[in-house]
Design a protein around this motif. Structure first.
Motif, mmCIF file in Angstrom:
data_model
loop_
_atom_site.group_PDB
_atom_site.id
_atom_site.type_symbol
_atom_site.label_atom_id
_atom_site.label_comp_id
_atom_site.label_asym_id
_atom_site.label_seq_id
_atom_site.Cartn_x
_atom_site.Cartn_y
_atom_site.Cartn_z
ATOM 1 N N TYR A 58 30.345 23.753 27.708
ATOM 2 C CA TYR A 58 29.696 24.015 26.726
ATOM 3 C C TYR A 58 30.414 24.089 25.356
ATOM 4 O O TYR A 58 31.534 24.599 25.372
ATOM 5 N N TYR A 59 30.073 23.606 24.230
ATOM 6 C CA TYR A 59 30.602 23.568 22.962
ATOM 7 C C TYR A 59 29.780 24.169 21.981
ATOM 8 O O TYR A 59 28.401 23.514 22.072
ATOM 9 N N VAL A 60 29.873 24.992 20.943
ATOM 10 C CA VAL A 60 29.259 25.247 19.881
ATOM 11 C C VAL A 60 29.103 24.071 18.799
ATOM 12 O O VAL A 60 30.088 23.292 18.937
ATOM 13 N N ASP A 61 28.232 23.850 18.436
ATOM 14 C CA ASP A 61 27.664 22.612 17.524
ATOM 15 C C ASP A 61 29.080 22.397 16.706
ATOM 16 O O ASP A 61 29.474 21.270 16.287
ATOM 17 N N ALA A 62 29.609 23.505 15.898
ATOM 18 C CA ALA A 62 30.874 23.298 14.827
ATOM 19 C C ALA A 62 31.928 22.690 15.546
ATOM 20 O O ALA A 62 32.963 22.216 14.862
ATOM 21 N N VAL A 63 32.029 22.812 16.685
ATOM 22 C CA VAL A 63 33.457 22.080 17.330
ATOM 23 C C VAL A 63 33.343 20.821 18.339
ATOM 24 O O VAL A 63 34.096 20.190 18.967
ATOM 25 N N LYS A 64 31.754 20.573 18.408
ATOM 26 C CA LYS A 64 31.598 19.256 19.231
ATOM 27 C C LYS A 64 32.420 17.981 18.706
ATOM 28 O O LYS A 64 32.372 17.748 17.592
#
Length: 131
Positions: A58-64
């Motif tokens: 899983y990745y938060v959108d800000a680091v994808k």
């Protein structure tokens, strides 16, 4: 369970860092490990998680597209490779573990509540990105 985080530091914008979380003491095959970050005055934010077998992330959108979470073959160390770092990535990064499977965690608990369900925390490591 013990979690030992390392790898923070000071880097210029656009640079890279790799965080490591050495984990030990798990007695179950079903668990998840992840990274949170926190800046003063704000709540801890879940950045990235990985399943115990390493197949789900899983990745938060800000680091994808910029961060990659992985684990070594022995499953003892989880890495967070951080590329194209931005000043807004500056924070204290914490390693965390949940004694439940990644899929159950993702499916049953909203991301904003994951921090309250962490079973074990590692110590924080400072990441500072200069502009």
């Amino acid at each position: 369970v013990q979690l030992q985080a390392s790898g923070g530091g000071l880097v210029q914008a656009g640079g890279s860092l790799r965080l490591s979380c050495a984990a030990s003491g798990f007695t179950s095959v079903y668990y998840a490990i992840g990274w949170f970050r926190q800046v003063p005055g704000k709540e801890r934010e879940a950045v990235s998680l990985i399943s115990s077998e390493g197949s789900s992330q899983y990745y938060v959108d800000a680091v994808k597209g910029r961060f990659t979470i992985s684990r070594d073959n022995a499953g003892n160390t989880v890495y967070l490779q951080m590329n194209s770092l931005k000043p807004e990535d500056t924070a204290v990064y914490y390693c965390a573990a949940w004694l439940r499977s990644f899929n159950i965690l993702i499916a049953t608990i909203p991301a904003e509540e994951w921090a309250t369900h962490v079973d074990y925390w590692g110590q924080g490591t400072q990441v500072t990105v200069s502009s």
